[in-house]
Design a protein around this motif. Sequence first.
Motif, mmCIF file in Angstrom:
data_model
loop_
_atom_site.group_PDB
_atom_site.id
_atom_site.type_symbol
_atom_site.label_atom_id
_atom_site.label_comp_id
_atom_site.label_asym_id
_atom_site.label_seq_id
_atom_site.Cartn_x
_atom_site.Cartn_y
_atom_site.Cartn_z
ATOM 1 N N SER A 124 1.027 -1.037 2.381
ATOM 2 C CA SER A 124 0.290 -0.268 3.382
ATOM 3 C C SER A 124 0.280 1.227 3.112
ATOM 4 O O SER A 124 -0.632 1.931 3.569
ATOM 5 C CB SER A 124 0.885 -0.537 4.771
ATOM 6 N N ILE A 125 1.257 1.740 2.387
ATOM 7 C CA ILE A 125 1.252 3.177 2.074
ATOM 8 C C ILE A 125 0.145 3.507 1.083
ATOM 9 O O ILE A 125 -0.607 4.475 1.272
ATOM 10 C CB ILE A 125 2.627 3.622 1.537
ATOM 11 N N SER A 126 0.023 2.702 0.044
ATOM 12 C CA SER A 126 -0.972 2.972 -0.993
ATOM 13 C C SER A 126 -2.356 2.456 -0.620
ATOM 14 O O SER A 126 -3.362 3.007 -1.089
ATOM 15 C CB SER A 126 -0.541 2.337 -2.320
ATOM 16 N N ALA A 127 -2.431 1.413 0.203
ATOM 17 C CA ALA A 127 -3.723 0.786 0.490
ATOM 18 C C ALA A 127 -4.169 1.004 1.938
ATOM 19 O O ALA A 127 -5.039 1.832 2.209
ATOM 20 C CB ALA A 127 -3.669 -0.703 0.163
ATOM 21 N N ASP A 128 -3.573 0.302 2.890
ATOM 22 C CA ASP A 128 -4.106 0.266 4.265
ATOM 23 C C ASP A 128 -4.236 1.650 4.907
ATOM 24 O O ASP A 128 -5.306 2.012 5.401
ATOM 25 C CB ASP A 128 -3.226 -0.626 5.140
ATOM 26 N N ILE A 129 -3.148 2.412 4.904
ATOM 27 C CA ILE A 129 -3.193 3.707 5.590
ATOM 28 C C ILE A 129 -4.114 4.675 4.868
ATOM 29 O O ILE A 129 -4.869 5.427 5.503
ATOM 30 C CB ILE A 129 -1.771 4.294 5.729
ATOM 31 N N LYS A 130 -4.096 4.687 3.528
ATOM 32 C CA LYS A 130 -4.995 5.553 2.778
ATOM 33 C C LYS A 130 -6.447 5.179 3.048
ATOM 34 O O LYS A 130 -7.306 6.058 3.209
ATOM 35 C CB LYS A 130 -4.705 5.453 1.279
ATOM 36 N N ALA A 131 -6.729 3.862 3.107
ATOM 37 C CA ALA A 131 -8.086 3.422 3.402
ATOM 38 C C ALA A 131 -8.506 3.860 4.808
ATOM 39 O O ALA A 131 -9.650 4.278 5.026
ATOM 40 C CB ALA A 131 -8.190 1.909 3.270
ATOM 41 N N MET A 132 -7.584 3.782 5.770
ATOM 42 C CA MET A 132 -7.901 4.220 7.128
ATOM 43 C C MET A 132 -8.202 5.717 7.177
ATOM 44 O O MET A 132 -9.122 6.150 7.882
ATOM 45 C CB MET A 132 -6.740 3.876 8.060
ATOM 46 N N LEU A 133 -7.427 6.496 6.433
ATOM 47 C CA LEU A 133 -7.695 7.933 6.368
ATOM 48 C C LEU A 133 -9.069 8.197 5.764
ATOM 49 O O LEU A 133 -9.866 8.989 6.299
ATOM 50 C CB LEU A 133 -6.623 8.626 5.530
ATOM 51 N N GLN A 134 -9.357 7.556 4.642
ATOM 52 C CA GLN A 134 -10.636 7.762 3.964
ATOM 53 C C GLN A 134 -11.802 7.410 4.867
ATOM 54 O O GLN A 134 -12.752 8.194 5.033
ATOM 55 C CB GLN A 134 -10.674 6.932 2.681
#
Length: 283
Positions: A124-134
Motif C-alpha cells: 500500500s505504500i508503493s501502490a495504493d496510497i501513491k495511486a490515491m494521491l495521483q
Amino acid sequence: MIKFVHHTVWAFDAEWTPDPLAGRMLYNLDEDLTDAQVLAEMWKQGGATEENPTPYLKTALCRFISIAAVVRRQHQDGTITVTLMSLPEEVADTQAPYAKEDAVLSRFLQGVGEKKPQLVGYNSISADIKAMLQRGIIRGMHQPKFAHRPNKPWEGVDYFARGGDWHVDLKEVVSGWGQFTPSLHEMATLSGIPGKMDVAGDQVPQMWLDGRLADIVAYNEFDALTTYLLWLRMVHFSGHFDGATYQNEQNLVRALIEREGAQKPHLLAYLQQWERLTKMTTA
C-alpha cells in the motif's frame, strides 16, 4: 516490527482499471472509440505483447473502482467491534453517480482524514496510497485532513512517512529481495488464510467493461479480509496479542462474515475456504 495497535484500524484494499478518459486525453484518441478499444490502445502504448496483452499501467492512468476495508474499533470500555466497509455501497450500475471515481475515492480519503485510523495494507505504500494521491490530484480533490503531515513524527498522524507507524504496509514488513518477496496470496494461503479465490487482479478491467461491479466489490472485500487476517497474525507474532486474544479476534471476523453473509453470500464462500485452510494448517 509493528510498534503499536491503535484503537481504530482500517485494513484496506483498492481496485482500479485503466481510465478511458486518460487514454483519450494522452493519446488523442477518437471520441467514437469504445472504452474497450481505448483500453486496448492504452495497453498497446504500455508495451503489450502476445504473452502479456494487458501490462500493468502507471497508476496515474487508472481510475479507482472500489475500496474496501475491515474496520476494527476498540471502544472506551475495552470492547472490540469489527465491521466491513465497501465503496461504492451500491453495486447495481457502473455508470451511476455513486460508482464514479470521485465519489469512491473522496469518501475514503475524507473518512481517513476525519477518523485518523491506523492504516494497514499490502504493497500500500508503493501502490495504493501513491495511486490515491495521483488520482486525487488529477481529479482536483480537496483533502487537507488526509494530506496533513505533522512537523515532527510524535506530533500527529502521518500516513506518508516510510517506516512510520500510522500506515503499516505488511509487504514492507515481510519483504525480501525482488523475487523473494511473497505476494499477499502466498503469504496468506500458507498462513491458513484465503488468498486469491475465483478472481485475479488482471481480470478486473474486463469485469468493469462487462458491468460486473458487484463482482469487483466482492473481490475487493476478499482482499480486505485477507489483509486484515494477515495483520492479526503478524500482530500476534509481534507480541501485541496473546494466543487467547488472537483467537478471539479471529472469532470476531467469523462473526462479521456470518452476519454479513445473509446479504452477501460470497462472504460465506470465503469463510468456507478459510475453514478448509485452517484445518490443513492445524492437521
